[in-house]
Design a protein around this motif. Structure first.
Motif, short mmCIF file in Angstrom:
data_model
loop_
_atom_site.label_atom_id
_atom_site.label_comp_id
_atom_site.label_asym_id
_atom_site.label_seq_id
_atom_site.Cartn_x
_atom_site.Cartn_y
_atom_site.Cartn_z
N PRO A 155 39.08 64.06 -27.17
CA PRO A 155 39.25 63.36 -25.91
C PRO A 155 40.49 63.85 -25.18
CG PRO A 155 38.80 61.82 -27.69
CD PRO A 155 39.09 63.15 -28.32
N ALA A 156 40.38 64.08 -23.88
CA ALA A 156 41.50 64.65 -23.12
C ALA A 156 42.65 63.67 -23.03
CB ALA A 156 41.03 65.02 -21.72
N PRO A 157 43.87 64.15 -23.20
CA PRO A 157 45.02 63.26 -23.02
C PRO A 157 45.08 62.72 -21.60
CG PRO A 157 45.66 65.24 -24.21
CD PRO A 157 44.27 65.48 -23.69
N GLY A 158 45.68 61.55 -21.48
CA GLY A 158 45.92 60.94 -20.18
C GLY A 158 47.36 60.50 -20.11
N ALA A 159 47.73 59.87 -19.02
CA ALA A 159 49.11 59.45 -18.83
C ALA A 159 49.17 57.99 -18.43
CB ALA A 159 49.79 60.31 -17.77
N TYR A 160 50.25 57.35 -18.80
CA TYR A 160 50.48 55.95 -18.44
C TYR A 160 51.94 55.82 -18.04
CZ TYR A 160 51.27 50.95 -18.86
OH TYR A 160 51.63 49.65 -18.61
N VAL B 225 25.45 63.09 -13.67
CA VAL B 225 25.14 62.39 -14.91
C VAL B 225 26.16 61.28 -15.10
CG1 VAL B 225 24.86 62.58 -17.41
CG2 VAL B 225 24.15 64.48 -15.92
N VAL B 226 25.67 60.05 -15.21
CA VAL B 226 26.54 58.89 -15.40
C VAL B 226 26.67 58.62 -16.90
CG1 VAL B 226 26.94 56.46 -14.85
CG2 VAL B 226 25.76 57.94 -13.21
N ILE B 227 27.89 58.66 -17.41
CA ILE B 227 28.11 58.52 -18.85
C ILE B 227 29.09 57.38 -19.13
CG2 ILE B 227 29.11 59.59 -20.91
CD1 ILE B 227 26.35 60.60 -20.31
N GLU B 228 28.63 56.43 -19.94
CA GLU B 228 29.49 55.41 -20.52
C GLU B 228 29.67 55.79 -21.98
OE1 GLU B 228 31.74 53.12 -21.69
OE2 GLU B 228 31.09 51.91 -19.97
N PRO B 229 30.85 56.33 -22.36
CA PRO B 229 30.99 56.81 -23.73
C PRO B 229 30.91 55.72 -24.78
CG PRO B 229 33.08 56.95 -22.54
CD PRO B 229 32.04 56.57 -21.55
N GLY B 230 31.26 54.47 -24.41
CA GLY B 230 31.20 53.39 -25.39
C GLY B 230 31.97 53.75 -26.63
N MET B 231 31.36 53.66 -27.81
CA MET B 231 32.03 54.01 -29.06
C MET B 231 31.59 55.38 -29.55
SD MET B 231 32.26 50.43 -31.15
CE MET B 231 30.50 50.19 -31.24
N SER B 232 31.14 56.23 -28.63
CA SER B 232 30.71 57.58 -29.00
C SER B 232 31.47 58.59 -28.17
CB SER B 232 29.21 57.73 -28.78
OG SER B 232 28.75 58.96 -29.25
N PHE B 233 31.57 59.83 -28.68
CA PHE B 233 32.26 60.88 -27.96
C PHE B 233 31.27 61.72 -27.17
CE2 PHE B 233 35.19 59.97 -31.43
CZ PHE B 233 36.37 59.82 -30.72
N GLY B 234 31.71 62.21 -26.00
CA GLY B 234 30.88 63.10 -25.20
C GLY B 234 30.97 62.76 -23.73
N ARG C 195 40.86 54.44 -18.99
CA ARG C 195 41.98 54.84 -18.15
C ARG C 195 41.96 56.34 -17.87
NH1 ARG C 195 45.58 51.79 -21.58
NH2 ARG C 195 46.74 53.69 -22.05
N PHE C 196 41.30 57.13 -18.72
CA PHE C 196 41.41 58.58 -18.65
C PHE C 196 40.12 59.28 -18.21
CE2 PHE C 196 44.18 57.44 -22.43
CZ PHE C 196 45.28 57.22 -21.62
N PHE C 197 39.00 58.63 -18.24
CA PHE C 197 37.72 59.26 -17.94
C PHE C 197 37.46 59.13 -16.44
CE2 PHE C 197 32.87 59.04 -18.91
CZ PHE C 197 32.72 60.29 -18.35
N ARG C 198 37.45 60.26 -15.74
CA ARG C 198 37.25 60.28 -14.29
C ARG C 198 36.10 61.23 -13.95
NH1 ARG C 198 39.80 56.41 -14.94
NH2 ARG C 198 41.88 55.88 -14.14
N TRP D 198 32.23 53.29 -13.73
CA TRP D 198 33.22 52.55 -12.94
C TRP D 198 33.84 53.40 -11.83
CZ3 TRP D 198 33.63 53.59 -18.17
CH2 TRP D 198 34.56 54.57 -18.54
N GLU D 199 33.37 54.66 -11.67
CA GLU D 199 33.87 55.54 -10.61
C GLU D 199 32.76 55.81 -9.60
OE1 GLU D 199 36.87 57.34 -10.11
OE2 GLU D 199 37.85 56.12 -11.64
N GLU D 200 33.09 55.75 -8.31
CA GLU D 200 32.13 56.09 -7.25
C GLU D 200 32.19 57.58 -6.95
OE1 GLU D 200 29.98 54.06 -5.90
OE2 GLU D 200 30.70 52.33 -7.07
N TYR D 201 31.04 58.16 -6.60
CA TYR D 201 31.01 59.59 -6.28
C TYR D 201 29.76 59.91 -5.48
CZ TYR D 201 30.73 64.65 -6.82
OH TYR D 201 30.64 65.99 -6.57
N GLN D 202 29.91 60.76 -4.45
CA GLN D 202 28.79 61.23 -3.65
C GLN D 202 28.58 62.72 -3.90
OE1 GLN D 202 26.63 59.59 -1.72
NE2 GLN D 202 27.63 57.67 -2.34
#
Length: 299
Positions: free
Chosen positions: A37-42, A130-139, A100-103, A117-121
């Motif tokens: 999973p890609a690092p993010g920042a806070y 492709v709309v992806i909710e990773p939930g408890m899985s990676f990808g 917080r990190f998945f865009r 949770w992100e809007e996109y045209q």
């Protein structure tokens, strides 16, 4: 080897955190953007304190992410004595933190991945979202192996043989299966030994309007494997080698059939390639993203 999928779904996730000067965040994230999973920042807006964070579920991933964060931070001028902190989280807490990190991300020439949770045209009629909710899985499409698989699927789609059936071994969040169906392949099946991945993939397929893609529990090393014209195996290299005969036999003996092998560190790739060459396959193209190499094979 049959893993206890219910137990695996509940495995804890380790959060990696490194405190950094706020002005170094962009440089560190740019240097680590291909990790998954890609690092993010806070950043705490009250105190101004900032952290780089990443999450991993297995030892190899945790060590890789820790080293990548430390190397990028050092390159950005962060004090090398500062430790990369580790905190074990319940898996469900990680699922929320990951948001917080998945865009929105363009992961291949035609395919864009976005979280719900992100809007996109889309930028064009040809673009596939492709709309992806990773939930408890990676990808999520961030990882180099996923991007290479999507590239190869697009290449096969351009050939126009949409009557070919596709099987996705190690479907994870379902991203490759969903993308294959949206690319136009008539029949797609996703398989994974993790029951959480099977459930999440089915939910993601429903959200993408491709509920006709079935997702099933399967261990490629022991269970019967379906036969398909295109097989995508995005699995760890040791499993690809162990199951080489079984996976090779699942590819139909047609001239237009294809096998995509991924999930392979570059130094492991020659051994994986040799295992499938011994099964009668030849490499058509190899693609390296960061430290990962994936291959497209035909008989």
């Amino acid at each position: 080897m049959q893993l206890n999928s219910d137990l695996y779904a509940e495995l804890p996730v380790t959060r990696l955190r490194l405190r950094v000067p706020a002005e170094t965040i962009d440089a560190i994230l740019d240097a680590t953007c291909l990790e998954e999973p890609a690092p993010g920042a806070y950043q705490d807006m009250l105190t101004g304190e900032a952290w780089i964070e990443a999450f991993g579920v297995d030892g190899e991933t945790i060590e890789r992410l820790s080293k990548a964060i430390r190397a990028a931070a050092s390159e950005a001028g962060v004090d090398g004595s500062a430790p990369v902190e580790r905190l074990v989280l319940p898996r469900e807490d990680w699922a929320e933190s990951w948001k917080r990190f998945f865009r929105v991300l363009r992961v291949s020439p035609r395919i864009t991945v976005r979280p719900p949770w992100e809007e996109y045209q889309p930028e064009s009629d040809d673009e596939i979202v492709v709309v992806i909710e990773p939930g408890m899985s990676f990808g999520t499409g961030l990882h180099g192996t996923t991007q290479a698989c999507l590239y190869f699927l697009e290449r096969l789609a351009r050939e126009g043989h949409f009557e070919r059936a596709v099987t996705d071994f190690g479907c994870g969040s379902g991203i490759l299966s969903i993308a294959a169906r949206k690319l136009g392949f008539r029949s797609v099946t996703g398989l994974d030994y993790d029951l959480a991945a099977v459930r999440i993939s089915a939910e993601n397929a429903q959200d993408n309007g491709v509920a006709d893609v079935p997702f099933l529990s399967c261990d490629v090393t022991t269970d019967p494997l379906p036969e398909s014209d295109i097989v995508v195996a995005n699995i760890l290299a040791p499993v690809l080698i162990q199951a080489a005969g079984r996976i090779a036999a699942s590819v139909t003996p047609k001239a237009e059939s294809a096998l995509i092998l991924s999930g392979i560190l570059t130094e492991q790739y020659p051994e994986v390639r040799a295992a499938y060459e011994s099964q009668g396959f030849r490499e058509v193209e190899a693609r390296t993203v960061a430290e990962w190499t994936s291959g497209l094979f035909r008989r």
